[in-house]
Design a protein around this motif. Structure first.
Motif, mmCIF file in Angstrom:
data_model
loop_
_atom_site.group_PDB
_atom_site.id
_atom_site.type_symbol
_atom_site.label_atom_id
_atom_site.label_comp_id
_atom_site.label_asym_id
_atom_site.label_seq_id
_atom_site.Cartn_x
_atom_site.Cartn_y
_atom_site.Cartn_z
ATOM 1 N N THR A 175 0.885 -1.217 -0.140
ATOM 2 C CA THR A 175 0.151 -0.057 0.166
ATOM 3 C C THR A 175 0.798 1.166 0.001
ATOM 4 O OG1 THR A 175 -1.629 -1.307 1.456
ATOM 5 C CG2 THR A 175 -2.070 1.134 1.335
ATOM 6 N N VAL A 176 0.631 2.342 -0.656
ATOM 7 C CA VAL A 176 1.318 3.401 -0.777
ATOM 8 C C VAL A 176 0.070 4.628 -0.513
ATOM 9 C CG1 VAL A 176 2.525 5.024 -2.332
ATOM 10 C CG2 VAL A 176 3.115 2.716 -2.134
ATOM 11 N N SER A 188 1.554 12.239 -10.703
ATOM 12 C CA SER A 188 0.741 12.006 -11.796
ATOM 13 C C SER A 188 1.288 10.601 -12.636
ATOM 14 C CB SER A 188 0.395 13.143 -12.643
ATOM 15 O OG SER A 188 -0.144 14.038 -11.762
ATOM 16 N N LEU A 189 2.359 10.723 -12.981
ATOM 17 C CA LEU A 189 3.045 9.846 -13.718
ATOM 18 C C LEU A 189 3.039 8.358 -13.124
ATOM 19 C CD1 LEU A 189 4.070 10.897 -16.659
ATOM 20 C CD2 LEU A 189 6.357 10.599 -15.551
ATOM 21 N N TRP A 190 3.576 8.286 -11.823
ATOM 22 C CA TRP A 190 3.426 7.069 -10.914
ATOM 23 C C TRP A 190 2.154 6.584 -11.009
ATOM 24 C CZ3 TRP A 190 6.012 9.348 -6.130
ATOM 25 C CH2 TRP A 190 7.501 9.977 -6.333
ATOM 26 N N ALA A 191 0.933 7.230 -10.884
ATOM 27 C CA ALA A 191 -0.371 6.658 -10.395
ATOM 28 C C ALA A 191 -1.203 6.559 -11.754
ATOM 29 C CB ALA A 191 -1.026 7.700 -9.416
ATOM 30 N N LYS A 297 -8.719 6.594 -2.759
ATOM 31 C CA LYS A 297 -8.104 5.586 -3.309
ATOM 32 C C LYS A 297 -7.909 6.062 -4.947
ATOM 33 C CE LYS A 297 -8.454 0.951 -5.012
ATOM 34 N NZ LYS A 297 -8.125 1.104 -6.211
ATOM 35 N N ILE A 298 -6.670 5.763 -5.533
ATOM 36 C CA ILE A 298 -6.678 6.031 -6.666
ATOM 37 C C ILE A 298 -7.225 4.897 -7.655
ATOM 38 C CG2 ILE A 298 -4.844 6.311 -8.727
ATOM 39 C CD1 ILE A 298 -4.302 8.472 -6.853
ATOM 40 N N PRO A 299 -8.079 5.694 -8.547
ATOM 41 C CA PRO A 299 -8.769 4.383 -9.525
ATOM 42 C C PRO A 299 -7.979 3.603 -10.489
ATOM 43 C CG PRO A 299 -9.413 6.794 -10.101
ATOM 44 C CD PRO A 299 -8.655 6.864 -8.892
ATOM 45 N N GLY A 322 -5.952 11.648 8.462
ATOM 46 C CA GLY A 322 -4.999 10.735 8.897
ATOM 47 C C GLY A 322 -5.748 9.298 9.371
ATOM 48 N N ARG A 323 -6.822 9.746 10.199
ATOM 49 C CA ARG A 323 -7.787 8.777 10.419
ATOM 50 C C ARG A 323 -8.528 8.129 9.381
ATOM 51 N NH1 ARG A 323 -8.547 4.689 13.252
ATOM 52 N NH2 ARG A 323 -7.649 5.847 15.009
ATOM 53 N N ALA A 324 -9.154 8.952 8.514
ATOM 54 C CA ALA A 324 -9.827 8.438 7.171
ATOM 55 C C ALA A 324 -8.896 7.354 6.280
ATOM 56 C CB ALA A 324 -10.215 9.402 6.428
ATOM 57 N N MET A 325 -7.877 7.868 6.187
ATOM 58 C CA MET A 325 -6.739 7.125 5.365
ATOM 59 C C MET A 325 -6.484 5.787 5.802
ATOM 60 S SD MET A 325 -6.627 8.820 2.672
ATOM 61 C CE MET A 325 -5.623 7.802 2.081
ATOM 62 N N ALA A 326 -6.183 5.995 7.423
ATOM 63 C CA ALA A 326 -6.045 4.484 8.324
ATOM 64 C C ALA A 326 -7.143 3.658 8.076
ATOM 65 C CB ALA A 326 -5.684 4.755 9.394
ATOM 66 N N ASP A 327 -8.271 4.193 8.248
ATOM 67 C CA ASP A 327 -9.536 3.281 8.252
ATOM 68 C C ASP A 327 -9.883 2.659 6.484
ATOM 69 O OD1 ASP A 327 -10.081 3.902 10.876
ATOM 70 O OD2 ASP A 327 -11.933 5.379 10.162
ATOM 71 N N LEU A 328 -9.682 3.547 5.592
ATOM 72 C CA LEU A 328 -9.731 3.200 4.371
ATOM 73 C C LEU A 328 -8.941 1.889 3.945
ATOM 74 C CD1 LEU A 328 -11.446 3.858 1.872
ATOM 75 C CD2 LEU A 328 -9.500 5.859 1.365
ATOM 76 N N ILE A 329 -7.437 2.051 4.331
ATOM 77 C CA ILE A 329 -6.497 1.070 4.062
ATOM 78 C C ILE A 329 -6.798 -0.118 4.880
ATOM 79 C CG2 ILE A 329 -4.040 0.634 4.355
ATOM 80 C CD1 ILE A 329 -3.676 3.652 3.838
ATOM 81 N N SER A 330 -7.064 -0.070 6.139
ATOM 82 C CA SER A 330 -7.251 -1.280 6.889
ATOM 83 C C SER A 330 -8.620 -1.933 6.700
ATOM 84 C CB SER A 330 -7.216 -1.168 8.463
ATOM 85 O OG SER A 330 -7.950 -0.056 8.756
ATOM 86 N N ALA A 331 -9.816 -1.024 6.686
ATOM 87 C CA ALA A 331 -11.139 -1.707 6.372
ATOM 88 C C ALA A 331 -11.646 -1.783 5.057
ATOM 89 C CB ALA A 331 -11.786 -0.986 7.504
ATOM 90 N N GLY A 332 -10.911 -0.706 4.139
ATOM 91 C CA GLY A 332 -11.326 -0.901 2.819
ATOM 92 C C GLY A 332 -12.724 0.257 2.621
#
Ligand SMILES: Cc1cc2nc3c(=O)[nH]c(=O)nc-3n(C[C@H](O)[C@H](O)[C@H](O)COP(=O)(O)OP(=O)(O)OC[C@H]3O[C@@H](n4cnc5c(N)ncnc54)[C@H](O)[C@@H]3O)c2cc1C
Length: 332
Positions: A175-176, A188-191, A297-299, A322-332
Motif C-alpha cells: 500500500t502507498v 501523476s506519472l506514477w499513478a 483511493k486512486i482508481p 490521517g484517521r480516514a486514510m487509516a480506516d480506508l486502508i485497513s477496512a476498505g
C-alpha cells in the motif's frame, strides 16, 4: 490499526509548509463541503494534542484563545453578523457581535477605524513545526520508520503496487499513500492519473513580541487580502499570510510580501509599526482547482492512495485525514 508504516521524506520532517504554517486551528472560518471535516478534526486535535506531546516529549505550544474577525469596511457588518448566526449553530463555539467600543475595551491597541467585529470563543494556536515533529516522533515510538530519501516512482505487479523506488532501491510494500504536498502533481506519472495539485506561495512575518501579550487571534480583510495577527507561545507576533498563485516552487521571501503584510497588519493594529521584524518565511500550500483536499483511493490501481491538496487548512485537517486514510486502508 496494526499497520506497518514507512514514511519516505526527501528533506526533513516539517521542512516545508507543515513546519512553517501559522498553526491556527479554527474550523469556523470555512463553509462548504469540508466544513464538517474541519469541525471533526478540531475535536480530534483537542483530544490528541496532549497525548502526542506525552508520547513524543515535544511541547506543541498549545494556546487556546478567542478569535476576533474585524469589520474593517462598513459593508462587512451584514456578512459578519450572518457569520455570527452560522457559527452559533456549533455547540462547542460561542459567538458575539462586538461594537467598535467593545473591541477597543478588549484591547486598546486595535485600530479605532473599525465597524465592529465577530468574537468566536475559542480557537487553538499551535506551533506547526513542533506539532509535525511531535506526531512524527509519536508515530516512530509506535513503530513507524522514517527513510530520508527521495521517492522516484512506484513499482507495480500488474495493477497492484509492490513498492516505492528510492533511487536505485525499492522499498517493498502493498500500500502507498501519496502525500507529496505541493509536489503531488509529480506523482501523476506514477499513478497514471492527473493529480491537479499545484503550489501556492504564502509568506509570513514574525515580529518581536507585544507587551502586554495579545491574547487573542485577530483577523481581517484589508487592502484586497486577508491578514492574521497572532502572538505565539514563544512571544513572537506572526503576521500571516500572503496568497500568491502561479509562482511555481519559489520560496524566496519577497519585499512585496513584506510590505503588504506590514501594511495590512498595521491597518488592524497600528502599533505593530514599531515592532522589529525577526524573520520572514515563505512556503507553499498544496492547492486544488476547487479548493477541497483530495484523499482516497486512486482508481484502476490496487493499493495506491492519495492524501493532499489541503490548501491553507492542512494542519487543522491532519487528524481527520490521517484517521480516514487509516480506516480506508485497513477496512476498505
Ligand atoms: C503561509 C501558510 C500558512 C498556513 N497556515 C495554516 C494554518 O494556520 N492552519 C492550517 O491548518 N494550515 C495552514 N497552512 C496549510 C498547511 O501548512 C498545509 O496544508 C500543510 O502543511 C500541507 O501538508 P503536506 O504534508 O501536504 O505538505 P508539506 O508540508 O509541503 O510536505 C510535503 C512533504 O513531501 C516531501 N516530498 C515531496 N516530494 C517528495 C518525494 N518525491 N520524495 C520524498 N519526499 C517528498 C517534501 O519534502 C515535504 O516535506 C498554511 C500554509 C501556508 C503556506
Amino acid at each position: 490499526v496494526g499497520l506497518s508504516v514507512t514514511v519516505v521524506e526527501r528533506d526533513s520532517v516539517g521542512s516545508h509548509a507543515s513546519g512553517y504554517a501559522l498553526g491556527l486551528l479554527n474550523p469556523t472560518n470555512e463553509t462548504g463541503s469540508i466544513e464538517s471535516l474541519n469541525h471533526q478534526s478540531f475535536i480530534m486535535h483537542q483530544e490528541m494534542l496532549e497525548v502526542v506531546e506525552q508520547e513524543s516529549g515535544v511541547d506543541v505550544q498549545v494556546l487556546t484563545m478567542p478569535h476576533i474577525e474585524l469589520a474593517l469596511e462598513e459593508s462587512e457588518i451584514v456578512t459578519l453578523k450572518k457569520e455570527c448566526d452560522r457559527i452559533a449553530a456549533f455547540s462547542n463555539f460561542t459567538t458575539n457581535w462586538l461594537e467598535p467600543d467593545e473591541i477597543t475595551r478588549f484591547d486598546s491597541r486595535i485600530t479605532r477605524e473599525i465597524y465592529g467585529g465577530l468574537l468566536v470563543e475559542d480557537v487553538i494556536a499551535i506551533d506547526s513545526y513542533n506539532f509535525t515533529l511531535a506526531t512524527a516522533q509519536a508515530a516512530e515510538s509506535r513503530g513507524a520508520e522514517y527513510v530520508l530519501r527521495e521517492a522516484t516512482g512506484l513499482v507495480y505487479d500488474r495493477d497492484r503496487v509492490a513498492g516505492v523506488m528510492v533511487g536505485e532501491d525499492c522499498i517493498n510494500c502493498g500500500t502507498v499513500v501519496l502525500a507529496l504536498g505541493p509536489w503531488s502533481g509529480a506523482a501523476s506519472l506514477w499513478a497514471g492519473i492527473d493529480i491537479p495539485i499545484v503550489p501556492q506561495k504564502g509568506e509570513i512575518l514574525r515580529l518581536e513580541g507585544l507587551n502586554p501579550r495579545l491574547d487573542f487571534h485577530v483577523h481581517g480583510f484589508t487592502l484586497g487580502s486577508s491578514c492574521s495577527i497572532l502572538q505565539k507561545a514563544d512571544g513572537a507576533v506572526w503576521l500571516a499570510a500572503t496568497v500568491q498563485d502561479d509562482t511555481g516552487f519559489d520560496v524566496t521571501p519577497s519585499l512585496d510580501a513584506r510590505e503588504s503584510l506590514v501594511l495590512r497588519g498595521t491597518r488592524m493594529m497600528p502599533e505593530l509599526e514599531w515592532q522589529q521584524m525577526l524573520l520572514q518565511t515563505a512556503c507553499m500550500r498544496p492547492v486544488t482547482p476547487d479548493g477541497d483536499p483530495i484523499f482516497g483511493k486512486i482508481p484502476d490501481k490496487e493499493g495506491v492512495f492519495i492524501a493532499s491538496g489541503t490548501g491553507g487548512q492542512g494542519i487543522l485537517l491532519a487528524p481527520v485525514i490521517g484517521r480516514a486514510m487509516a480506516d480506508l486502508i485497513s477496512a476498505g
